[in-house]
Write an enzyme that holds these catalytic residues in place. Structure first.
Site, PDB file in Angstrom:
ATOM      1  N   ASN A  38      29.127  41.365  45.725  1.00  0.00           N
ATOM      2  CA  ASN A  38      28.558  41.394  44.377  1.00  0.00           C
ATOM      3  C   ASN A  38      27.922  42.769  44.136  1.00  0.00           C
ATOM      4  OD1 ASN A  38      26.999  41.096  42.075  1.00  0.00           O
ATOM      5  ND2 ASN A  38      26.134  39.115  42.666  1.00  0.00           N
ATOM      6  N   CYS A  58      23.377  41.470  36.428  1.00  0.00           N
ATOM      7  CA  CYS A  58      24.838  41.431  36.637  1.00  0.00           C
ATOM      8  C   CYS A  58      25.620  41.282  35.332  1.00  0.00           C
ATOM      9  CB  CYS A  58      25.201  40.300  37.589  1.00  0.00           C
ATOM     10  SG  CYS A  58      24.415  40.460  39.189  1.00  0.00           S
ATOM     11  N   HIS A 113      32.605  38.365  36.456  1.00  0.00           N
ATOM     12  CA  HIS A 113      31.656  38.979  37.386  1.00  0.00           C
ATOM     13  C   HIS A 113      31.980  38.477  38.796  1.00  0.00           C
ATOM     14  CE1 HIS A 113      28.196  40.293  39.443  1.00  0.00           C
ATOM     15  NE2 HIS A 113      27.574  39.136  39.451  1.00  0.00           N
TER      16      HIS A 113
HETATM   17  N1  COA Z   1      24.911  32.585  57.535  1.00  0.00           N
HETATM   18  C1  COA Z   1      24.789  31.378  58.109  1.00  0.00           C
HETATM   19  N2  COA Z   1      24.063  30.390  57.587  1.00  0.00           N
HETATM   20  C2  COA Z   1      23.432  30.641  56.427  1.00  0.00           C
HETATM   21  C3  COA Z   1      23.521  31.886  55.786  1.00  0.00           C
HETATM   22  C4  COA Z   1      24.295  32.885  56.386  1.00  0.00           C
HETATM   23  N3  COA Z   1      24.452  34.090  55.844  1.00  0.00           N
HETATM   24  N4  COA Z   1      22.806  31.832  54.640  1.00  0.00           N
HETATM   25  C5  COA Z   1      22.272  30.608  54.583  1.00  0.00           C
HETATM   26  N5  COA Z   1      22.653  29.900  55.645  1.00  0.00           N
HETATM   27  C6  COA Z   1      22.300  28.530  55.940  1.00  0.00           C
HETATM   28  C7  COA Z   1      21.013  28.115  55.268  1.00  0.00           C
HETATM   29  O1  COA Z   1      19.913  28.430  56.063  1.00  0.00           O
HETATM   30  C8  COA Z   1      21.204  26.627  55.098  1.00  0.00           C
HETATM   31  O2  COA Z   1      20.919  26.018  56.324  1.00  0.00           O
HETATM   32  P1  COA Z   1      20.194  24.593  56.373  1.00  0.00           P
HETATM   33  O3  COA Z   1      21.117  23.645  55.654  1.00  0.00           O
HETATM   34  O4  COA Z   1      20.084  24.324  57.823  1.00  0.00           O
HETATM   35  O5  COA Z   1      18.891  24.780  55.662  1.00  0.00           O
HETATM   36  C9  COA Z   1      22.689  26.518  54.860  1.00  0.00           C
HETATM   37  O6  COA Z   1      23.300  27.690  55.397  1.00  0.00           O
HETATM   38  C10 COA Z   1      23.020  26.477  53.371  1.00  0.00           C
HETATM   39  O7  COA Z   1      24.378  26.298  53.349  1.00  0.00           O
HETATM   40  P2  COA Z   1      25.086  25.779  52.059  1.00  0.00           P
HETATM   41  O8  COA Z   1      24.290  24.704  51.422  1.00  0.00           O
HETATM   42  O9  COA Z   1      26.489  25.450  52.372  1.00  0.00           O
HETATM   43  O10 COA Z   1      25.048  27.078  51.149  1.00  0.00           O
HETATM   44  P3  COA Z   1      25.723  27.198  49.769  1.00  0.00           P
HETATM   45  O11 COA Z   1      27.018  26.481  49.744  1.00  0.00           O
HETATM   46  O12 COA Z   1      24.740  26.918  48.699  1.00  0.00           O
HETATM   47  O13 COA Z   1      26.067  28.762  49.730  1.00  0.00           O
HETATM   48  C11 COA Z   1      25.334  30.771  48.679  1.00  0.00           C
HETATM   49  C12 COA Z   1      25.025  29.674  49.712  1.00  0.00           C
HETATM   50  C13 COA Z   1      24.163  31.717  48.608  1.00  0.00           C
HETATM   51  C14 COA Z   1      26.582  31.528  49.136  1.00  0.00           C
HETATM   52  C15 COA Z   1      25.600  30.111  47.307  1.00  0.00           C
HETATM   53  O14 COA Z   1      24.550  29.234  46.987  1.00  0.00           O
HETATM   54  C16 COA Z   1      25.751  31.134  46.194  1.00  0.00           C
HETATM   55  O15 COA Z   1      26.683  31.897  46.183  1.00  0.00           O
HETATM   56  N6  COA Z   1      24.870  31.106  45.191  1.00  0.00           N
HETATM   57  C17 COA Z   1      24.969  31.975  44.059  1.00  0.00           C
HETATM   58  C18 COA Z   1      24.464  33.319  44.422  1.00  0.00           C
HETATM   59  C19 COA Z   1      24.826  34.368  43.422  1.00  0.00           C
HETATM   60  O16 COA Z   1      25.904  34.416  42.925  1.00  0.00           O
HETATM   61  N7  COA Z   1      23.896  35.279  43.167  1.00  0.00           N
HETATM   62  C20 COA Z   1      24.089  36.399  42.333  1.00  0.00           C
HETATM   63  C21 COA Z   1      23.905  36.068  40.929  1.00  0.00           C
HETATM   64  S1  COA Z   1      24.465  37.388  39.924  1.00  0.00           S
END
Ligand code: COA
Length: 330
Positions: free
Chosen positions: A287, A116, A257
């Site tokens: 993304n 990215c 980004h």
């Molecule tokens: N829909 C519903 N629930 C989901 C889900 C979805 N699409 N994806 C994950 N969950 C659940 C998980 O299973 C987890 O459940 P659990 O607590 O029972 O285990 C829970 O939601 C996790 O939620 P939360 O802790 O609030 O997630 P988060 O705030 O960390 O958000 C991301 C998750 C992926 C959106 C976030 O971590 C993120 O954006 N990370 C960076 C990713 C990124 O930018 N990648 C590219 C790099 S270039």
């Protein structure tokens, strides 16, 4: 040889027609519009048509950038493509794009994979080659067809990504101190396991078993990536500002980004720069990896958010984990 300013002469972008909304995704995996929107700021993303190659999207964006610059494909003598989803593992997408655009066989053509952050890496590379005087006009492209490497059964990743392409044309100007003022690039290779594809490379070639286990798709530790992304983007932004003795409030628009609205909001808080100074389109595209900054840059220019004299800050992070920041004065 005197140092020449390297400037952006034109920008262009392209998004595939097909819109995949959060509501539609919710019918495929156990998720909801509310969850995706509140965690990422994404409402919808674009998905390339089955026969639509990454190079087709790159060509569409490049034609718009060339038109915007008032140049022809035959004026280009360098193509640098930032991508991790080239049409083929070999040869470089840049060569396929060169042929489709009708760029001369005298042009140097190659790809850069910095995930990215790729567009910032490609911009830096192309500008260095142009300012050396050995090349005159470059096409710098960020293009990705991520949909084939997204695991559509993994709700923790599939909601985040989309397809698209952006391009800029680079040339020179006699006016000093404009265009690309500088960049800061780096990587944390100790964090490879936070975001990667396990199979399809030379260390673990694709097998029927790896395909069944979706080893050709992206795997991500979302929470860790999030934390590192915020820290690294903030540092990359601060470093480049300090290098050029600029304060954050002298930046008219940050073009970050587009991975997650919450990451962008955190950078806005850390830099103490209001969200109005950040360009955001993650809600419409998700993304798009290396394509995200050039698409945003093109939309920012075309919507009148960039004016002569403005200084923009580009800042990115991605798998690797790579990072990059750049300052551009218009
Ligand atoms: N829909 C519903 N629930 C989901 C889900 C979805 N699409 N994806 C994950 N969950 C659940 C998980 O299973 C987890 O459940 P659990 O607590 O029972 O285990 C829970 O939601 C996790 O939620 P939360 O802790 O609030 O997630 P988060 O705030 O960390 O958000 C991301 C998750 C992926 C959106 C976030 O971590 C993120 O954006 N990370 C960076 C990713 C990124 O930018 N990648 C590219 C790099 S270039």
């Amino acid at each position: 040889m005197p140092t020449r300013s390297t400037v952006i002469l034109g920008t262009g972008s392209y998004a595939p027609e097909r819109v995949l909304t959060n509501a539609e995704l919710s019918t495929k995996v156990d998720t909801s519009d509310e969850w995706i929107l509140s965690r990422s700021g994404i409402r919808e993303r674009r998905i390339a048509a089955p026969g639509e190659a990454m190079s087709d999207m790159a060509v569409a964006a490049s034609r718009r950038a060339l038109e915007n610059a008032g140049l022809k494909a035959t004026d280009i003598d360098l193509i640098v493509v930032a991508t991790m989803t080239a049409d083929l593992p070999m040869p470089a997408a840049a060569c396929i794009i060169q042929h489709k655009l009708g760029v001369s066989s005298n042009a140097a053509c190659f790809d850069i994979n910095a995930a990215c952050s790729g567009f910032v890496y490609a911009l830096d590379t192309a500008c260095a080659m142009i300012s050396s005087g050995r090349y005159q006009k470059a096409l710098v492209i960020g293009a990705e067809k991520l949909s084939p490497i997204v695991d559509w059964q993994d709700r923790t990743t599939c909601v985040l990504f989309g397809d698209g392409a952006g391009a800029v044309v680079i040339g020179t100007s006699d006016q000093p101190n404009i265009g690309l003022l500088g960049t800061k690039l780096g990587a944390f290779g100790d964090s490879v396991d936070l975001l990667y594809i396990s199979h399809g490379g030379s260390s673990s070639p694709t097998t029927p078993e790896s395909i069944a286990a979706r080893g050709h798709c992206m795997k991500m530790k979302g929470k860790e990536v999030f934390k590192l992304a915020v820290r690294v983007m903030d540092e990359a932004a601060r470093d480049i500002l300090e290098q050029h003795q600029l304060r954050a409030d002298q930046i008219s628009l940050v073009i970050p980004h587009q991975a997650n609205l919450r990451i962008i909001e955190a950078i806005s808080q850390y830099l103490e720069l209001p969200m109005e100074r950040f360009f955001v389109n993650v809600d419409r595209y998700g993304n798009t990896s290396a394509a995200s900054i050039p698409i945003a840059l093109d939309e920012a220019r075309r919507s009148g958010r960039i004016k002569p004299g403005d200084v923009n800050l580009l800042v990115a992070f991605g798998a690797g984990l790579t990072y990059g920041s750049a300052l551009i004065r218009w």
